[in-house]
Design a protein around this motif. Structure first.
Motif, PDB file in Angstrom:
ATOM      1  N   MET A 142      -9.754  -3.582  11.723  1.00  0.00           N
ATOM      2  CA  MET A 142      -9.205  -4.624  10.849  1.00  0.00           C
ATOM      3  C   MET A 142      -8.433  -5.668  11.647  1.00  0.00           C
ATOM      4  O   MET A 142      -8.451  -6.864  11.309  1.00  0.00           O
ATOM      5  CB  MET A 142      -8.306  -3.979   9.793  1.00  0.00           C
ATOM      6  CG  MET A 142      -9.029  -3.049   8.842  1.00  0.00           C
ATOM      7  SD  MET A 142      -7.955  -2.335   7.592  1.00  0.00           S
ATOM      8  CE  MET A 142      -7.631  -3.765   6.575  1.00  0.00           C
ATOM      9  N   ARG A 143      -7.753  -5.277  12.726  1.00  0.00           N
ATOM     10  CA  ARG A 143      -7.043  -6.239  13.558  1.00  0.00           C
ATOM     11  C   ARG A 143      -8.028  -7.135  14.310  1.00  0.00           C
ATOM     12  O   ARG A 143      -7.820  -8.355  14.415  1.00  0.00           O
ATOM     13  CB  ARG A 143      -6.141  -5.493  14.535  1.00  0.00           C
ATOM     14  CG  ARG A 143      -5.391  -6.354  15.519  1.00  0.00           C
ATOM     15  CD  ARG A 143      -4.295  -7.154  14.831  1.00  0.00           C
ATOM     16  NE  ARG A 143      -3.325  -6.285  14.223  1.00  0.00           N
ATOM     17  CZ  ARG A 143      -2.299  -5.723  14.880  1.00  0.00           C
ATOM     18  NH1 ARG A 143      -2.134  -5.958  16.170  1.00  0.00           N
ATOM     19  NH2 ARG A 143      -1.427  -4.969  14.226  1.00  0.00           N
ATOM     20  N   LEU A 144      -9.099  -6.544  14.834  1.00  0.00           N
ATOM     21  CA  LEU A 144     -10.069  -7.337  15.582  1.00  0.00           C
ATOM     22  C   LEU A 144     -10.849  -8.298  14.698  1.00  0.00           C
ATOM     23  O   LEU A 144     -11.255  -9.370  15.150  1.00  0.00           O
ATOM     24  CB  LEU A 144     -11.040  -6.408  16.323  1.00  0.00           C
ATOM     25  CG  LEU A 144     -10.440  -5.546  17.441  1.00  0.00           C
ATOM     26  CD1 LEU A 144     -11.489  -4.627  18.029  1.00  0.00           C
ATOM     27  CD2 LEU A 144      -9.829  -6.417  18.536  1.00  0.00           C
ATOM     28  N   THR A 145     -11.069  -7.938  13.467  1.00  0.00           N
ATOM     29  CA  THR A 145     -11.810  -8.812  12.539  1.00  0.00           C
ATOM     30  C   THR A 145     -10.898  -9.687  11.695  1.00  0.00           C
ATOM     31  O   THR A 145     -11.379 -10.386  10.805  1.00  0.00           O
ATOM     32  CB  THR A 145     -12.688  -7.948  11.617  1.00  0.00           C
ATOM     33  OG1 THR A 145     -11.865  -6.999  10.918  1.00  0.00           O
ATOM     34  CG2 THR A 145     -13.755  -7.213  12.418  1.00  0.00           C
ATOM     35  N   SER A 146      -9.583  -9.637  11.951  1.00  0.00           N
ATOM     36  CA  SER A 146      -8.601 -10.440  11.205  1.00  0.00           C
ATOM     37  C   SER A 146      -8.675 -10.184   9.706  1.00  0.00           C
ATOM     38  O   SER A 146      -8.545 -11.101   8.891  1.00  0.00           O
ATOM     39  CB  SER A 146      -8.796 -11.939  11.506  1.00  0.00           C
ATOM     40  OG  SER A 146      -8.606 -12.205  12.876  1.00  0.00           O
ATOM     41  N   THR A 147      -8.919  -8.949   9.344  1.00  0.00           N
ATOM     42  CA  THR A 147      -8.988  -8.568   7.935  1.00  0.00           C
ATOM     43  C   THR A 147      -7.595  -8.235   7.425  1.00  0.00           C
ATOM     44  O   THR A 147      -6.855  -7.494   8.079  1.00  0.00           O
ATOM     45  CB  THR A 147      -9.919  -7.353   7.753  1.00  0.00           C
ATOM     46  OG1 THR A 147     -11.192  -7.648   8.316  1.00  0.00           O
ATOM     47  CG2 THR A 147     -10.080  -7.013   6.278  1.00  0.00           C
ATOM     48  N   THR A 148      -7.238  -8.787   6.294  1.00  0.00           N
ATOM     49  CA  THR A 148      -5.922  -8.502   5.721  1.00  0.00           C
ATOM     50  C   THR A 148      -5.901  -7.102   5.108  1.00  0.00           C
ATOM     51  O   THR A 148      -6.939  -6.562   4.719  1.00  0.00           O
ATOM     52  CB  THR A 148      -5.586  -9.539   4.648  1.00  0.00           C
ATOM     53  OG1 THR A 148      -6.594  -9.505   3.632  1.00  0.00           O
ATOM     54  CG2 THR A 148      -5.501 -10.940   5.240  1.00  0.00           C
ATOM     55  N   GLY A 149      -4.709  -6.543   5.040  1.00  0.00           N
ATOM     56  CA  GLY A 149      -4.554  -5.222   4.440  1.00  0.00           C
ATOM     57  C   GLY A 149      -4.485  -4.096   5.440  1.00  0.00           C
ATOM     58  O   GLY A 149      -4.697  -2.930   5.083  1.00  0.00           O
ATOM     59  N   GLU A 150      -4.176  -4.402   6.714  1.00  0.00           N
ATOM     60  CA  GLU A 150      -4.082  -3.336   7.709  1.00  0.00           C
ATOM     61  C   GLU A 150      -2.882  -2.423   7.463  1.00  0.00           C
ATOM     62  O   GLU A 150      -2.792  -1.348   8.063  1.00  0.00           O
ATOM     63  CB  GLU A 150      -3.972  -3.934   9.107  1.00  0.00           C
ATOM     64  CG  GLU A 150      -2.681  -4.680   9.375  1.00  0.00           C
ATOM     65  CD  GLU A 150      -2.551  -5.171  10.799  1.00  0.00           C
ATOM     66  OE1 GLU A 150      -1.420  -5.508  11.189  1.00  0.00           O
ATOM     67  OE2 GLU A 150      -3.557  -5.195  11.516  1.00  0.00           O
ATOM     68  N   VAL A 151      -1.979  -2.841   6.569  1.00  0.00           N
ATOM     69  CA  VAL A 151      -0.810  -2.025   6.281  1.00  0.00           C
ATOM     70  C   VAL A 151      -1.207  -0.704   5.616  1.00  0.00           C
ATOM     71  O   VAL A 151      -0.486   0.304   5.751  1.00  0.00           O
ATOM     72  CB  VAL A 151       0.171  -2.817   5.384  1.00  0.00           C
ATOM     73  CG1 VAL A 151      -0.436  -3.083   4.021  1.00  0.00           C
ATOM     74  CG2 VAL A 151       1.496  -2.088   5.235  1.00  0.00           C
ATOM     75  N   VAL A 152      -2.349  -0.673   4.933  1.00  0.00           N
ATOM     76  CA  VAL A 152      -2.761   0.558   4.246  1.00  0.00           C
ATOM     77  C   VAL A 152      -3.107   1.661   5.243  1.00  0.00           C
ATOM     78  O   VAL A 152      -2.493   2.745   5.219  1.00  0.00           O
ATOM     79  CB  VAL A 152      -3.932   0.265   3.284  1.00  0.00           C
ATOM     80  CG1 VAL A 152      -4.427   1.565   2.641  1.00  0.00           C
ATOM     81  CG2 VAL A 152      -3.508  -0.733   2.219  1.00  0.00           C
ATOM     82  N   PRO A 153      -4.079   1.472   6.159  1.00  0.00           N
ATOM     83  CA  PRO A 153      -4.340   2.552   7.128  1.00  0.00           C
ATOM     84  C   PRO A 153      -3.172   2.774   8.083  1.00  0.00           C
ATOM     85  O   PRO A 153      -2.954   3.905   8.553  1.00  0.00           O
ATOM     86  CB  PRO A 153      -5.584   2.063   7.874  1.00  0.00           C
ATOM     87  CG  PRO A 153      -5.587   0.595   7.704  1.00  0.00           C
ATOM     88  CD  PRO A 153      -4.986   0.330   6.365  1.00  0.00           C
ATOM     89  N   MET A 154      -2.391   1.733   8.370  1.00  0.00           N
ATOM     90  CA  MET A 154      -1.263   1.895   9.268  1.00  0.00           C
ATOM     91  C   MET A 154      -0.192   2.790   8.650  1.00  0.00           C
ATOM     92  O   MET A 154       0.404   3.637   9.327  1.00  0.00           O
ATOM     93  CB  MET A 154      -0.679   0.518   9.610  1.00  0.00           C
ATOM     94  CG  MET A 154       0.320   0.522  10.739  1.00  0.00           C
ATOM     95  SD  MET A 154       0.898  -1.142  11.124  1.00  0.00           S
ATOM     96  CE  MET A 154      -0.576  -1.858  11.828  1.00  0.00           C
ATOM     97  N   SER A 155       0.050   2.627   7.347  1.00  0.00           N
ATOM     98  CA  SER A 155       1.040   3.467   6.665  1.00  0.00           C
ATOM     99  C   SER A 155       0.583   4.918   6.627  1.00  0.00           C
ATOM    100  O   SER A 155       1.371   5.838   6.885  1.00  0.00           O
ATOM    101  CB  SER A 155       1.269   2.944   5.244  1.00  0.00           C
ATOM    102  OG  SER A 155       1.728   1.613   5.264  1.00  0.00           O
ATOM    103  N   PHE A 156      -0.701   5.144   6.305  1.00  0.00           N
ATOM    104  CA  PHE A 156      -1.229   6.506   6.303  1.00  0.00           C
ATOM    105  C   PHE A 156      -1.121   7.134   7.695  1.00  0.00           C
ATOM    106  O   PHE A 156      -0.781   8.309   7.832  1.00  0.00           O
ATOM    107  CB  PHE A 156      -2.684   6.511   5.842  1.00  0.00           C
ATOM    108  CG  PHE A 156      -2.843   6.493   4.357  1.00  0.00           C
ATOM    109  CD1 PHE A 156      -2.410   7.548   3.574  1.00  0.00           C
ATOM    110  CD2 PHE A 156      -3.429   5.412   3.727  1.00  0.00           C
ATOM    111  CE1 PHE A 156      -2.554   7.539   2.206  1.00  0.00           C
ATOM    112  CE2 PHE A 156      -3.579   5.386   2.350  1.00  0.00           C
ATOM    113  CZ  PHE A 156      -3.136   6.454   1.586  1.00  0.00           C
ATOM    114  N   ALA A 157      -1.414   6.357   8.729  1.00  0.00           N
ATOM    115  CA  ALA A 157      -1.370   6.894  10.095  1.00  0.00           C
ATOM    116  C   ALA A 157       0.051   7.286  10.490  1.00  0.00           C
ATOM    117  O   ALA A 157       0.264   8.312  11.150  1.00  0.00           O
ATOM    118  CB  ALA A 157      -1.939   5.860  11.074  1.00  0.00           C
TER     119      ALA A 157
END
Length: 509
Positions: free
Chosen positions: A248-263
């Motif tokens: 998601m960071r490499l593709t500039s996709t918004t919403g990376e907070v979801v997998p980051m919070s789970f991780a």
């Protein structure tokens, strides 16, 4: 046919008969050594008779087979040095480890073998020399790794929001930066180093976990609490969330907070896995696993039904009311979340007494408080208390099994140069290529002598009492008084002989 009979004898309930028959069949074995021996031929599950005795928890057969394999090195008075054959016990060169089979079986009797010689001494040697230092270093390394990942998440690239708010409830002031804007300043390059370490660590976790899943099987690998089953699920999910965040960071996709919070949650929860290296904390991890995947999973079904029913009722009651005066039930998802908080008594009953509340709210909330707080929460506490009581009675046994599972895991994953083979090669004593563990045993002769004296005195008193009882039964009414006098006389004689025997015992000791 002979090998099949040996496997059947291991499963026999009559242990003494099985041991004698086992020895009789092996006496007709022509190839007593080498791969053609009956004792070394595995069954369809890859288990030799020796490994099958361990998996089934047959301690009598296991001790019998170990006595056949041991070699007395020397004896001097009460000291005796014994060489125990650990060829099939040691997991160093075994594809299907004997120790791993014991801790992965569902039979509790099998874990008792971990307290027998020479398994107990072998595990203690491996754990104290290599297992505990490596495991503590791995725990420290993982904590530093999680601190690095947490810092990367705390200082993730954000920028002020430029768009207009679309709703009065919109509270967002920062948004995620695009990929081109994320790595410009020196602080961004420093964060990039931490992110690369995080991604490399996630890849290493998957590389180490996936081969074990394919070797053991998903059901057995994730289902055994002693092997750390739930923690394997947690760490694999964590690694997958890291890779999703990277994409998601490499593709500039918004919403990376979801997998980051789970991780973040999964990564820090996995720190509890390293508590198994300490005797005080190890059994508590098993308690937590059994409570979560046993008691709590069953309780969640009942909780979901109650929450769905009362959340729907609350939403219907406040559906016609102004949400600005009582916003906890302004839509159905918020009603579900508010009811969940009420169920766990995290918040008090939401009520605005400046306005008129519906009458049915008081009725429904009264019923909800009785059912959820008084009944179901106390039921959950009782279930967890029962689980805690059961695990507390097995905590020493469970911790030994955790130590064995951790030792086998480290031995498989570490290079051979960091974990040499334990024991002594039989070539040093002319015993072939088998490996042996040297154990010194001290026999106290006075202890055995005292036990023999005690048993002899007990048998003497018992025989005297039986003879007196027979005399009383055979005599008639006219000889009743004589019988009682004889009984008292025999008891006095018994006491005198016992007293004389104990005096001899004291002088000897």
């Amino acid at each position: 046919v002979g090998n099949t009979v040996l496997h059947v004898l291991v499963l026999q309930p009559n242990k003494t008969f099985a041991c004698h028959m086992y020895s009789l069949i092996l006496s007709y074995d022509r190839s007593k050594e080498g791969p053609g021996s009956l004792e070394l031929i595995p069954n369809n599950e890859g288990l030799t008779p020796f490994k099958l005795a361990g998996v089934e928890g047959n301690t009598v057969m296991f001790q019998y087979l170990m006595q056949k394999r041991k070699q007395n090195l020397w004896s001097f008075g009460p000291l005796t040095t014994v060489l125990y054959d650990i060829t099939e016990i040691d997991s160093w060169a075994e594809d299907q480890s004997f120790l791993e089979l014991i801790v992965s079986t569902k039979k509790r009797e099998a874990r008792q073998i971990l307290d027998l010689t020479p398994v107990k001494e072998l595990v203690s040697l491996k754990w104290n020399m290599y297992g505990r230092p490596y495991f503590c270093f791995l725990a420290l390394f993982y904590i530093l790794y999680m601190v690095c990942f947490t810092m990367c998440c705390v200082y993730r690239p954000l920028k002020p929001r430029t768009g207009n708010r679309t709703s009065s409830r919109d509270n967002t002031v920062y948004v995620q930066k695009m990929l081109q804007e994320s790595y410009v300043a020196y602080e961004d390059e420093l964060r990039l180093v931490g992110e690369l370490i995080t991604v490399i660590g996630a890849v290493v976790i998957l590389v180490l976990e996936i081969p074990d899943i394919l070797r053991v099987g998903a059901a057995k690998y994730f289902g055994q609490t002693i092997l750390g089953g739930p923690f394997h699920i947690i760490v694999i999910t964590y690694a997958c969330m890291i890779l999703v965040t990277m994409v998601m960071r490499l593709t500039s996709t918004t919403g990376e907070v979801v997998p980051m919070s789970f991780a973040l949650v999964l990564g820090w929860c996995n720190v509890m896995y390293f508590a198994r290296g300490f005797q005080m904390l190890g059994p508590f991890t098993i308690m937590i696993q059994k409570m979560i995947f046993g008691d709590l999973m069953r309780f969640c079904w009942l909780m979901a039904v109650v929450i769905l029913g009362f959340a729907s009722a609350f939403y219907i009651i406040f559906q016609t009311e102004n949400p600005e005066n009582l916003g906890q039930f302004y839509n159905y998802p918020m009603s579900l979340f508010t009811t969940f908080e009420l169920f766990l008594t995290i918040i008090d009953g939401p009520a605005n007494y400046d306005v008129d509340l519906p009458f049915m709210y008081s009725v429904v909330y009264f019923a909800f408080a009785i059912i959820a707080t008084l009944l179901m929460l106390n039921l959950l506490i009782a279930m967890m208390g029962d689980t805690h009581w059961r695990v507390a009675h097995e905590q020493d046994e469970l911790w030994r099994a955790q130590v064995v599972a951790t030792t086998v895991m480290l031995e498989r994953k570490l290079p051979r140069c960091l974990w040499p083979r334990s024991g002594i090669c039989g070539r040093e004593f002319g015993l072939g290529d088998r490996w042996y563990l040297r154990i010194e045993d001290r026999v106290d002769p006075n202890k055995h002598k005292m036990m023999r004296y005690t048993e002899a005195f007990k048998a003497q008193d018992r025989d005297t009492y039986d003879k007196c009882s027979e005399k009383l039964e055979t005599s008639g009414d006219t000889l009743c008084k004589k019988g009682f006098s004889a009984l008292s006389l025999s008891r006095n004689t018994s006491r005198t002989s016992s007293h004389r025997g104990w005096e001899i015992l004291r002088r000897n000791t």
